[in-house]
Design a protein around this motif. Structure first.
Motif, PDB file in Angstrom:
ATOM      1  N   ASP A  69       4.426   3.408  -7.866  1.00 15.54           N
ATOM      2  CA  ASP A  69       3.337   2.841  -7.085  1.00 15.54           C
ATOM      3  C   ASP A  69       3.378   1.325  -7.279  1.00 15.54           C
ATOM      4  OD1 ASP A  69       0.937   1.929  -6.016  1.00 15.54           O
ATOM      5  OD2 ASP A  69      -0.218   3.660  -6.740  1.00 15.54           O
ATOM      6  N   LYS A  76       1.243  -0.766  -7.161  1.00 14.06           N
ATOM      7  CA  LYS A  76       0.100  -1.236  -7.940  1.00 14.06           C
ATOM      8  C   LYS A  76       0.400  -1.221  -9.436  1.00 14.06           C
ATOM      9  CE  LYS A  76      -3.251   0.539  -4.559  1.00 14.06           C
ATOM     10  NZ  LYS A  76      -4.323   1.518  -4.328  1.00 14.06           N
ATOM     11  N   ASP A  77       1.318  -0.325  -9.852  1.00 14.42           N
ATOM     12  CA  ASP A  77       1.612  -0.183 -11.276  1.00 14.42           C
ATOM     13  C   ASP A  77       2.377  -1.376 -11.840  1.00 14.42           C
ATOM     14  OD1 ASP A  77       0.378   2.277 -11.299  1.00 14.42           O
ATOM     15  OD2 ASP A  77       2.247   3.409 -11.039  1.00 14.42           O
TER      16      ASP A  77
END
Length: 322
Positions: free
Chosen positions: A175, A177-178
């Protein structure tokens, strides 16, 4: 220090000499050929070999799962390794390998354990080089170190096996976002990545794309070392340094022909290349390996596979260039 800890340290120390120990075992007859072949796994990934205990079947378990067992207050999954690689045991399994790698513990049934052999990584040929890419075998080990009539052992690609047996919802997906903010490298340069597992390379590609990092992939330490020397020569011709071509070396530890420790040592002992940050990314863990990482001069170590921790390790290593 206990004798078992001495044995662990002795085996881990082989990584500094481009050598390793391979546990050899059999999985019954191959369903296609009818032959019983030799398979191998790095000893450092094997926690123990145990007599087959009672396995508790789990409702709705994924394919190849036999259930779970409790060992030393830990409940671990048990997988049918012969079935995974296309073999059939002549009788119910009596042994299983308990393995630790890639942040996980699991057990695999086997027919028998043959031997532990000490090999040089030069005796190991990439499976992709031998025309068996994207299989469950990462490499072929020449056990007799001779060109003709040598015995071969198939070294299993544990990343590919775990990917195969893990339920879809639990498989690694990166992801963006990670990984946090995009990682900035010197314009015109790349992160050079060395890993012999096609599954690991696929995951690394996802992560590096999410970080917005330009990269180049190779399949062994030797290939990485040769590529670095080509890029160093090109940089010098242009009046530049290796850092104008490569921002960072990201390498696995276990690789055919040359392991990640030897690759790192070669980089750090080269007067014109030692400025290059090196981060080791491996499914092998333990304090002995991490000590060796430091001893060869690596700038970071991260266990497979966490995109977030990988991004943090790359940022930290790259920050030292500023």
């Amino acid at each position: 220090m206990s004798s078992s800890q001495h044995a662990v340290d002795d085996r881990a120390s082989l990584t500094g000499t481009n050598r390793f120990e391979l546990l050899l075992f059999r999985l019954g007859a191959n369903k296609e050929s009818g032959q019983s072949e030799l398979y191998g796994i790095n000893v450092l990934k094997v926690r123990e070999i145990v007599t087959m205990p009672t396995v508790t079947a789990v409702a709705g378990a994924p394919k190849y799962s036999l259930g779970v067992v409790q060992l030393r207050d830990q409940v671990i999954p048990v997988f049918d390794l012969p079935a995974i690689v296309g073999c059939k045991l002549p009788a119910a399994p009596t042994l299983m390998l308990v393995t630790e790698f890639g942040r996980t513990t699991q057990a695999f049934t086997v027919e028998s354990v043959d031997d532990i052999v000490r090999l040089d990584w030069n005796q190991v040929i990439s499976a992709e080089s031998s025309g068996t890419s994207q299989s469950l075998v990462s490499s072929m080990a020449r056990l007799d170190d001779t060109a003709d009539n040598t015995r071969l052992a198939q070294v299993l690609d544990v990343e590919a096996i775990l990917q195969m047996v893990t339920p879809e919802k639990d498989r690694h997906q990166v992801d963006p976002k990670d990984v946090g903010d995009k990682i900035v490298v010197k314009p015109g340069s790349v992160v050079l990545v060395a890993d012999d597992s096609y599954v690991a390379r696929s995951l690394l590609e996802q992560a590096l794309k999410a970080m917005n990092v330009p990269y180049e992939m190779v399949k062994s330490g030797r290939e990485a070392w040769e590529r670095l020397n080509v890029l160093k020569a090109a940089a010098e011709t242009e009046g530049k340094t290796i850092l104008d071509k490569v921002s960072l070396m990201l390498t696995d530890l276990e690789m055919p022909e040359m392991d990640g420790f030897t690759l790192t040592r070669n980089i750090k002992q080269d007067t014109r290349m030692r400025v290059l940050p090196v981060v080791i990314h491996s499914s092998l863990s333990g304090s002995a390996n991490e000590d060796h990482v430091r001893s060869v001069g690596a700038d970071g170590y991260v266990a497979k596979f966490s995109a977030e921790e990988l991004a943090d390790a790359l940022r930290k290593a790259l920050s030292r260039l500023k």
